[in-house]
Design an enzyme around this catalytic site. Structure first.
Site, short mmCIF file in Angstrom:
data_model
loop_
_atom_site.label_atom_id
_atom_site.label_comp_id
_atom_site.label_asym_id
_atom_site.label_seq_id
_atom_site.Cartn_x
_atom_site.Cartn_y
_atom_site.Cartn_z
N HIS A 610 0.82 -1.21 0.00
CA HIS A 610 0.00 0.00 0.00
C HIS A 610 0.86 1.27 0.00
O HIS A 610 0.36 2.36 -0.26
CB HIS A 610 -0.93 0.01 1.21
N ASP A 614 -1.89 2.60 -4.60
CA ASP A 614 -3.15 3.04 -4.02
C ASP A 614 -4.27 2.45 -4.85
O ASP A 614 -4.04 1.70 -5.79
CB ASP A 614 -3.22 4.58 -3.95
#
Length: 637
Positions: A610, A614
């Site tokens: 992450h 995104d």
């Protein structure tokens, strides 16, 4: 020494200009000469093919800016001492290389060398490479003989002179050269000094030249290895390139080859020895006449207690004296030693944990103990002799033997140990983001069938997935990136290298299809088959499984519908591929009209870092991937 070297202020500088193979030290402009004699600390050396053009001022200034810090040679010019000569030093042949070994010299002292000739073979931290001469000359002096180990980058290896008459002037030259008594002896690595077990019955090595073959670092992450099998016996003759033994590393099983000719005088580490630190001596190679002198040599040998590969269940000595009361385990299972499932069964059954006899390690209460008590209808009470109030030892108060525990220890390969460690680190240290999408697989299956029938080309669904993922990474370059811990930022990969998860008997391997976006389906298919076959045989080369920018794990052949994979650092994502399933969907024909159709759907799940991905980047990548599988003609362009 009165000579001026590259890292000292220059008294006189000669810039070499090549003209029809002859040198001219006078064809230099006054501006160039003033640039060179202005008190700088750099000597400019022009390498390459002969040229009739003398170096200009711009050439000199450009050379100052582009001079590499890890230059593999330096030129010295005499101001009354040694004649002009060139020191060939240990080069930095890889970004991680800090030292190297001289495996074998290809040239002898006095030999003439030309630019491009191989001077010697250098063992680096990754491979054995050739060290080439940069200029013409004569090999005047070898400063690091064959077998010299752990030479730091920048250490002088030899001297090259321009004129043959200058060879004799370096006969006794030893400046900056390692002592001859130190060269053949392998330096002890820090890991061997701090982690290796103490030698047993160690006897000093005979006072004869010999070569200690040590555990090599066969990959950047390797810190220890296992000796699986010796291919040579003590006393056997070995030649350069012969396989001495098989080494199991953290990623594969590789052959360790002899670097020089000789005889295997002594095996210091027996077959089956595990967890040998890098740098630990494995065997001794010697001349034929000195083999017998090493019959009792055990220097650096690992203790037998450490090397014996025992895969037995844990046993508790029931015949020995009982421990002191202060060290006796509590007879009743502690609450902290009871698992959540055991607590749930105790609560449901109403049984008292203190009244049950635990059969787990150190008397731990297991789920099977509670279930057995529930089935029998009466709790398995402990023997009164096991009460903690009685410190006296008795056979009934000892823990059960391993045969009663219902389990045995299974041998774990070095590869599986490393995999377990890396996956735990990844899961705990990388913020995983999971996204799934369905791809309509029917057009791909139709194209695959057509290629088989019309062209005789057999391509698997996995090959299509690899090609589709490679093109999706090319279309969404933000997805082809990783998190750089040192920089604390996202770094982009310059190439699309797909790692393919291959299950082997020793663990999961990830061979790499490099530049997958530039290869056709047939090329990908042939390469994947070759890599998978060699991965299962343990014959992959380090460069074939180290690296990669994106991973794919396909469990569709095991009838797995969908799953989530764990990222393989330093990569930032891995694609989990499930099987194709028949689904009924509604197909619109026109406004307000349509009909149900049956299609084959395949679920793909992206596990992404992450910090790098995104929702926008991951979504665009999955859209490009599924589009390529839905319309596979894009993959043929």
């Amino acid at each position: 020494m009165a000579a001026c070297c590259r890292n000292r202020p220059l008294n006189r500088v000669f810039v070499r200009a090549f003209r029809a193979g002859k040198e001219s030290r006078n064809s230099i402009s006054q501006a160039t000469r003033s640039c060179l004699t202005g008190g700088t600390d750099a000597t400019v050396i022009f390498r390459g093919k002969a040229s009739a053009i003398a170096p200009s001022t711009s050439h000199v200034l450009q050379s100052w800016q582009q001079w590499p810090k890890s230059a593999s040679n330096s030129r010295a010019f005499s101001s009354g001492g040694d004649p002009p000569h060139e020191k060939i030093t240990m080069p930095a042949l890889s970004p991680t290389m800090t030292q190297g070994n001289v495996a074998k010299w290809k040239k002898k002292e006095g030999d003439q060398v030309a630019a491009g000739d191989v001077l010697c073979e250098i063992d680096t931290d990754k491979a054995t490479l050739d060290l080439e001469a940069m200029e013409d000359g004569f090999l005047a002096k070898i400063l690091a003989p064959d077998g010299s180990k752990d030479l730091p980058v920048g250490q002088p290896l030899c001297i090259v002179v321009e004129d043959k008459d200058d060879i004799g002037k370096f006969a006794n030259y030893s400046a900056d050269a390692p002592a001859e008594s130190e060269a053949p002896k392998p330096a002890k690595s820090k890991s061997s000094e701090t982690k290796s077990p103490e030698p047993v019955n160690s006897s000093p090595a005979p006072d004869v030249p010999h070569e200690n073959i040590t555990m090599p670092a066969l990959s950047p992450t390797m810190t220890q290895g296992n000796v699986l099998k010796w291919k040579k016996n003590e006393g056997d003759k070995v030649s350069a390139g012969d396989v001495l033994c098989e080494i199991e590393t953290d990623k594969a099983t590789l052959d360790m080859e002899a670097m020089e000719d000789g005889f295997l005088a002594k095996i210091l580490v027996q077959a089956g020895t595990k967890d040998i630190p890098v740098g630990q001596p494995l065997c001794v190679v010697e001349e034929e006449g000195d083999v017998g002198k090493f019959a009792n040599y055990t220097g650096g040998q690992i203790a037998k207690a450490q090397s014996a590969p025992k895969f037995e269940g844990k046993k508790v000595d029931t015949a020995g004296p009982a421990p002191e009361p202060s060290h006796m385990p509590e007879s009743g299972p502690k609450k902290s030693r009871v698992g959540p499932s055991v607590r749930r069964y105790l609560a449901e059954s109403g049984l008292d944990a203190a009244s049950l006899q635990g059969t787990g390690p150190h008397g731990m209460l297991l789920k099977g103990d509670v279930l057995s008590a529930m089935k029998s209808g009466s709790p398995q009470t402990k023997s009164p002799s096991a009460a903690p109030t009685k410190p006296a030892a008795s056979k009934s108060s000892t823990l059960p033997a391993s045969s009663d525990l219902g389990y045995i220890d299974l041998p774990t390969s070095q590869i599986r140990k490393i995999i377990a460690q890396r996956l735990l680190e990844s899961k705990m240290g990388t913020p995983h983001l999971y996204l799934s999408a369905d791809a309509i697989l029917d057009p791909t299956l139709a194209l695959r069938k057509s290629m088989k029938e019309k062209h005789g080309i057999s391509v698997s669904v996995n090959d299509f997935v690899i090609r589709a993922a490679a093109l999706a990474l090319k279309a969404v370059p933000e997805a082809n990136a990783f998190w750089d811990d040192k920089a604390g930022d996202v770094s982009s990969n310059k190439s699309v290298d797909i790692s393919i998860a291959v299950a082997t008997d020793k663990g999961l391997m990830t061979p790499i299809v490099r530049n997958a976006d530039q290869k056709s389906l047939s090329e990908i298919s042939a390469e994947v088959k070759s890599l998978a076959e060699r991965a299962r045989a343990g014959k992959l080369k380090p460069q074939e499984f180290q690296g990669g920018t994106f991973s794919i794990s396909n469990l569709g052949m095991f009838q797995v519908d969908r799953f989530c994979a764990i990222i393989n650092p330093p990569q930032a994502c891995i694609l989990a591929v499930g099987r194709g399933e028949k689904h009924v969907i509604w197909k619109d024909v026109s406004q307000g009209e349509g009909h149900p159709v049956t299609v084959t759907k395949m679920c793909v799940t992206l596990s992404a870092d992450h910090r790098v991905y995104d929702g926008d980047i991951a979504g665009r990548f999955l859209k490009a991937l599924t589009s390529n599988l839905t319309d596979p003609t894009n993959m043929l362009l």
